[in-house]
Enzyme design. Structure first.
Site, PDB file in Angstrom:
ATOM      1  N   SER A  67       0.834  -1.200   0.000  1.00 37.79           N
ATOM      2  CA  SER A  67       0.000   0.000   0.000  1.00 37.79           C
ATOM      3  C   SER A  67       0.867   1.248   0.000  1.00 37.79           C
ATOM      4  O   SER A  67       2.089   1.180   0.123  1.00 37.79           O
ATOM      5  CB  SER A  67      -0.924   0.012   1.229  1.00 37.79           C
ATOM      6  OG  SER A  67      -0.184   0.297   2.400  1.00 37.79           O
ATOM      7  N   SER A  69       0.808   3.632   2.306  1.00 38.38           N
ATOM      8  CA  SER A  69       0.793   4.279   3.626  1.00 38.38           C
ATOM      9  C   SER A  69       2.159   4.772   4.075  1.00 38.38           C
ATOM     10  O   SER A  69       2.250   5.584   4.994  1.00 38.38           O
ATOM     11  CB  SER A  69       0.232   3.311   4.672  1.00 38.38           C
ATOM     12  OG  SER A  69       1.126   2.241   4.899  1.00 38.38           O
ATOM     13  N   LYS A 124       5.110   0.200   9.397  1.00 42.54           N
ATOM     14  CA  LYS A 124       4.919   1.608   9.767  1.00 42.54           C
ATOM     15  C   LYS A 124       6.197   2.108  10.429  1.00 42.54           C
ATOM     16  O   LYS A 124       7.167   1.372  10.599  1.00 42.54           O
ATOM     17  CB  LYS A 124       3.752   1.772  10.752  1.00 42.54           C
ATOM     18  CG  LYS A 124       2.440   1.153  10.316  1.00 42.54           C
ATOM     19  CD  LYS A 124       1.782   1.872   9.160  1.00 42.54           C
ATOM     20  CE  LYS A 124       0.466   1.195   8.776  1.00 42.54           C
ATOM     21  NZ  LYS A 124      -0.117   1.789   7.543  1.00 42.54           N
ATOM     22  N   SER A 233      -2.972   6.555   5.967  1.00 41.41           N
ATOM     23  CA  SER A 233      -2.380   5.432   6.704  1.00 41.41           C
ATOM     24  C   SER A 233      -3.328   4.949   7.796  1.00 41.41           C
ATOM     25  O   SER A 233      -3.808   5.735   8.618  1.00 41.41           O
ATOM     26  CB  SER A 233      -1.046   5.854   7.333  1.00 41.41           C
ATOM     27  OG  SER A 233      -0.526   4.819   8.138  1.00 41.41           O
TER      28      SER A 233
END
Length: 269
Positions: A67, A69, A124, A233
């Site tokens: 993704s 994010s 992350k 995100s």
């Protein structure tokens, strides 16, 4: 799909067949009789599976970014390597830590098992470590009462979901000595309160009803994570803290990027 469990199962099966043949079946065969095909395959694949299983369990594991994010740090389709021993050595499959080494630091890019569904791997950036007070208001991050230094470096444009053209402001953010890039969209709130889940230690966080921001106290043994693409995100703002037991490893290297070959071989800041 639990690839580690699949590899472990294949390792046990091929190793078991090899051992069974060595201890029992081989004795019943004549000196010129050929090994059964199943035994041949087991003896051929066992060493290969053992090496792959050992490397990805204790040294490095490859991942593909699914993704946007973590844009602009990591792009969709980037292939990265994750260091499996930086934060301690863990037993594969059950992910039980057996050797303590380093703890995650603010600013690290970390792969972990999504707390709400551990079968999913997320990536992350570590924003808060145990004991930290994390505050994010009006797109400004504060940790333990100290504003995190940022410097605007321009804009980044990309095509988002629904083929929407998005232009975001890019910043250098200094959570540690080496700054990293992150970006925000000025017209979006810092957080969408209706999307906040009921997560463990939810009482440690307070949210502004208008979406201006939040404050969270990170519990012991937990970490607060956010994506570098702050307004696109799904992170700790919404599903809470990441427990130490969910940690997979530290992302450190981009080994392939089909969209931008210049990114190949670069380290992850």
């Amino acid at each position: 799909m639990n690839f580690a469990l699949i590899l472990f199962s294949a390792l046990v099966i091929t190793g078991g067949i090899w051992l069974l043949d060595a201890l029992l079946l081989k004795r019943s065969r004549g000196p010129d009789e050929r090994e059964p095909m199943l035994v041949e395959y087991a003896k051929s694949f066992f060493p290969v599976i053992l090496v792959v299983f050992g490397l990805r369990s204790f040294l490095v594991e490859p991942f593909k970014i699914p993704s946007g994010s973590m844009m602009p740090t990591l792009l969709i389709g980037d292939f990265i390597l994750v260091n499996k021993y930086t934060y301690g050595i863990r037993l594969p499959v059950i992910n039980q830590k057996i050797v303590q080494m380093n703890n995650p630091e603010r600013g690290d890019v970390m792969v972990f098992r999504y707390p709400a569904d551990p079968s999913l791997d997320y990536i992350k950036r570590v924003i808060g470590v145990p004991g930290d007070l994390v505050e994010y208001r009006d797109k400004r991050l504060t940790v333990n009462g100290k504003p995190v230094l940022t410097a605007n470096t321009g804009t980044y444009s990309y095509v988002g979901n629904g083929l929407n053209y998005i232009s975001a402001a890019v910043y250098d953010e200094s959570l540690k000595s080496t700054p990293h890039t992150m970006m925000t969209e000025p017209d979006k709130p810092s957080v969408f309160p209706p999307q906040v889940m009921d997560f463990p230690y939810r009482e440690n966080c307070s949210y502004n009803a208008e979406g201006e921001g939040f404050t969270c106290k990170v519990p012991a043994g937990q970490y607060f994570m956010m994506g570098d693409n702050r307004d696109a995100s799904n992170d700790s703002r919404y599903w809470g803290f990441v427990p130490d037991k969910n940690i997979v490893g530290k992302a450190f290297f981009i080994w392939m990027s089909f969209d931008d070959f210049s990114r190949i071989g670069t380290t992850i800041q």
